[in-house]
Design a protein around this motif. Structure first.
Motif, PDB file in Angstrom:
ATOM      1  N   SER A 142       0.754  -1.002   0.003  1.00 10.07           N
ATOM      2  CA  SER A 142      -0.028  -0.013   0.105  1.00 10.07           C
ATOM      3  C   SER A 142       0.867   1.220   0.007  1.00 10.07           C
ATOM      4  N   ASP A 143       0.158   2.414  -0.249  1.00  8.64           N
ATOM      5  CA  ASP A 143       1.013   3.862  -0.550  1.00  8.64           C
ATOM      6  C   ASP A 143       1.201   3.973   1.267  1.00  8.64           C
ATOM      7  N   ALA A 144       0.672   3.598   2.217  1.00  7.33           N
ATOM      8  CA  ALA A 144       1.045   3.747   3.539  1.00  7.33           C
ATOM      9  C   ALA A 144       2.453   2.969   3.965  1.00  7.33           C
ATOM     10  N   GLU A 145       2.209   1.756   3.328  1.00  7.86           N
ATOM     11  CA  GLU A 145       3.695   0.852   3.760  1.00  7.86           C
ATOM     12  C   GLU A 145       4.934   1.574   3.049  1.00  7.86           C
ATOM     13  N   TRP A 146       4.421   2.030   1.841  1.00 12.94           N
ATOM     14  CA  TRP A 146       5.720   2.585   1.073  1.00 12.94           C
ATOM     15  C   TRP A 146       6.373   3.865   1.442  1.00 12.94           C
ATOM     16  N   ALA A 147       5.308   4.636   2.080  1.00 12.98           N
ATOM     17  CA  ALA A 147       5.701   5.606   2.873  1.00 12.98           C
ATOM     18  C   ALA A 147       6.845   5.454   3.980  1.00 12.98           C
ATOM     19  N   VAL A 148       6.525   4.405   4.672  1.00 10.97           N
ATOM     20  CA  VAL A 148       7.334   3.904   5.706  1.00 10.97           C
ATOM     21  C   VAL A 148       8.956   3.146   4.917  1.00 10.97           C
ATOM     22  N   LEU A 149       8.617   2.358   4.095  1.00 10.63           N
ATOM     23  CA  LEU A 149       9.780   1.628   3.513  1.00 10.63           C
ATOM     24  C   LEU A 149      10.900   2.500   2.899  1.00 10.63           C
ATOM     25  N   ARG A 151      11.892   5.099   3.816  1.00  8.85           N
ATOM     26  CA  ARG A 151      12.485   6.215   4.475  1.00  8.85           C
ATOM     27  C   ARG A 151      13.348   4.954   5.422  1.00  8.85           C
ATOM     28  N   LEU A 152      13.609   3.975   4.932  1.00 11.92           N
ATOM     29  CA  LEU A 152      14.358   3.039   5.476  1.00 11.92           C
ATOM     30  C   LEU A 152      15.602   2.592   4.580  1.00 11.92           C
ATOM     31  N   ASP A 153      16.966   2.496   5.405  1.00  7.96           N
ATOM     32  CA  ASP A 153      17.905   1.836   4.907  1.00  7.96           C
ATOM     33  C   ASP A 153      18.154   0.481   5.221  1.00  7.96           C
ATOM     34  N   PRO A 154      18.249  -0.215   3.893  1.00 10.48           N
ATOM     35  CA  PRO A 154      18.516  -1.774   4.478  1.00 10.48           C
ATOM     36  C   PRO A 154      19.591  -2.304   5.153  1.00 10.48           C
ATOM     37  N   GLY A 155      19.329  -3.214   6.064  1.00 12.24           N
ATOM     38  CA  GLY A 155      20.357  -3.791   6.860  1.00 12.24           C
ATOM     39  C   GLY A 155      20.918  -2.652   8.073  1.00 12.24           C
ATOM     40  N   VAL A 156      20.133  -1.592   8.016  1.00 13.47           N
ATOM     41  CA  VAL A 156      20.615  -0.454   9.325  1.00 13.47           C
ATOM     42  C   VAL A 156      19.514  -0.805  10.463  1.00 13.47           C
ATOM     43  N   ARG A 157      20.091  -0.956  11.642  1.00 11.26           N
ATOM     44  CA  ARG A 157      19.047  -1.173  12.721  1.00 11.26           C
ATOM     45  C   ARG A 157      18.712   0.253  13.280  1.00 11.26           C
ATOM     46  N   GLY A 158      17.664   0.250  14.162  1.00  8.04           N
ATOM     47  CA  GLY A 158      17.328   1.265  15.077  1.00  8.04           C
ATOM     48  C   GLY A 158      16.599   2.529  14.379  1.00  8.04           C
ATOM     49  N   GLN A 159      16.237   2.440  13.108  1.00 11.20           N
ATOM     50  CA  GLN A 159      15.542   3.506  12.210  1.00 11.20           C
ATOM     51  C   GLN A 159      13.992   3.529  12.528  1.00 11.20           C
ATOM     52  N   GLN A 160      13.386   2.672  13.344  1.00 11.92           N
ATOM     53  CA  GLN A 160      11.990   2.651  13.294  1.00 11.92           C
ATOM     54  C   GLN A 160      11.412   3.854  14.222  1.00 11.92           C
ATOM     55  N   ARG A 161      12.255   4.408  15.216  1.00 12.80           N
ATOM     56  CA  ARG A 161      11.582   5.575  15.896  1.00 12.80           C
ATOM     57  C   ARG A 161      11.875   6.648  15.035  1.00 12.80           C
ATOM     58  N   ARG A 162      13.057   7.031  14.239  1.00 10.16           N
ATOM     59  CA  ARG A 162      13.032   8.356  13.366  1.00 10.16           C
ATOM     60  C   ARG A 162      11.894   8.121  12.353  1.00 10.16           C
ATOM     61  N   LEU A 167       6.982  10.597  10.191  1.00  7.88           N
ATOM     62  CA  LEU A 167       5.433  10.176   9.672  1.00  7.88           C
ATOM     63  C   LEU A 167       4.315  10.614  10.602  1.00  7.88           C
ATOM     64  N   GLY A 168       4.677  10.913  11.871  1.00  7.35           N
ATOM     65  CA  GLY A 168       3.652  11.069  12.969  1.00  7.35           C
ATOM     66  C   GLY A 168       2.917   9.601  13.485  1.00  7.35           C
ATOM     67  N   MET A 169       3.615   8.536  13.328  1.00 10.75           N
ATOM     68  CA  MET A 169       3.074   7.436  13.575  1.00 10.75           C
ATOM     69  C   MET A 169       3.746   6.617  14.797  1.00 10.75           C
ATOM     70  N   THR A 170       3.249   5.871  15.370  1.00 10.96           N
ATOM     71  CA  THR A 170       3.689   5.206  16.472  1.00 10.96           C
ATOM     72  C   THR A 170       4.758   4.200  16.199  1.00 10.96           C
ATOM     73  N   VAL A 171       5.892   3.873  17.065  1.00  9.35           N
ATOM     74  CA  VAL A 171       6.935   2.916  16.420  1.00  9.35           C
ATOM     75  C   VAL A 171       6.333   1.532  16.317  1.00  9.35           C
ATOM     76  N   GLN A 172       5.325   1.355  17.013  1.00 10.43           N
ATOM     77  CA  GLN A 172       4.358  -0.054  16.694  1.00 10.43           C
ATOM     78  C   GLN A 172       3.949  -0.154  15.296  1.00 10.43           C
ATOM     79  N   ALA A 173       3.467   0.962  14.773  1.00 13.66           N
ATOM     80  CA  ALA A 173       2.567   0.769  13.647  1.00 13.66           C
ATOM     81  C   ALA A 173       3.597   0.712  12.470  1.00 13.66           C
ATOM     82  N   VAL A 174       4.878   1.428  12.791  1.00 12.20           N
ATOM     83  CA  VAL A 174       5.844   1.438  11.886  1.00 12.20           C
ATOM     84  C   VAL A 174       6.315  -0.043  11.900  1.00 12.20           C
ATOM     85  N   SER A 175       6.588  -0.735  13.004  1.00 14.63           N
ATOM     86  CA  SER A 175       7.167  -2.153  13.034  1.00 14.63           C
ATOM     87  C   SER A 175       6.403  -2.967  12.344  1.00 14.63           C
ATOM     88  N   GLN A 176       4.878  -2.749  12.571  1.00 21.39           N
ATOM     89  CA  GLN A 176       3.830  -3.783  11.818  1.00 21.39           C
ATOM     90  C   GLN A 176       4.014  -3.558  10.262  1.00 21.39           C
TER      91      GLN A 176
END
Length: 212
Positions: A142-149, A151-162, A167-176
């Protein structure tokens, strides 16, 4: 050598769409490419020597959902401003097969010749199967999933909080979103399909150099 030839799935193809794809894929790859090598201004053709670039190009086209993708493995040389060679012919065949009606994932891989002692299905076709599976995955996001993805760098840890903050989302929503989209699995499998493409290329080169 890899030749990627693409045709538009739209009933009204346009030169603008091909130009935009060229600009976008340069940004995704982080490299400067020569313009499309296709004689058809509404199609797109590019030559690559690195399999990961082929995978990125194919999956980005599958994400857009507006392209048929043919990947040819073989030679490609420029002659009188035209691209010729066994890889070009293989790519033309592959994209023609990809464009057939009813294809769930319009992507095909063709090797210039079956490698010595090995059926074509054991290398190029296995690469095709894995790429089609990845293409199916990325095309369903979905567009919402791409909005998250995006912003990610493959293989880099600790990106979810940023990303959550941006995006104004919870860390849990990003993880999901990451888990639901099979993002980590996709990037792990990319290396496998790149290896299959490299093996296909090497086998084709061996047979070509043997004169068979």
């Amino acid at each position: 050598m890899f030749v990627v030839t693409m045709t538009q799935r739209s009933v009204e193809p346009s030169e603008r769409r091909a130009t935009e794809f060229h600009q976008d894929i340069q940004q995704h790859l982080g490299v400067e490419l020569s313009g499309s090598r296709s004689p058809d201004p509404m199609a797109y053709c590019q030559v690559f020597s690195a399999a990961p670039q082929v995978v990125e190009t194919a999956l980005y086209a599958m994400r857009l959902g507006t392209w048929n993708v043919g990947i040819g493995v073989g030679s490609a040389t420029e002659h009188e401003d035209q691209l010729t060679g066994s890889g070009v012919r293989a790519a033309d065949l592959a994209v023609a097969l990809a464009a057939k009606q009813g294809q769930l994932v319009p992507l095909r891989v063709e090797a210039a010749k079956p490698p010595r002692g090995v059926e074509q299905t054991q290398l190029g076709k296995h690469a095709q199967s894995v790429l089609q599976l990845l293409g199916h995955i990325v095309s369903r996001r979905s567009d919402a999933e791409w909005a998250v993805l995006d912003r990610l760098d493959p293989g880099v840890r600790g990106q979810q909080r940023r990303v959550a903050h941006e995006l104004g989302m919870t860390v849990q929503a990003v993880s999901q979103a990451i888990k639901r989209s099979l993002y980590n699995t996709e990037h792990e499998v990319r290396s496998a399909v790149s290896l299959l493409l490299d093996q296909t290329d090497a086998a084709v080169n061996i047979q070509s150099n043997s004169g068979i």
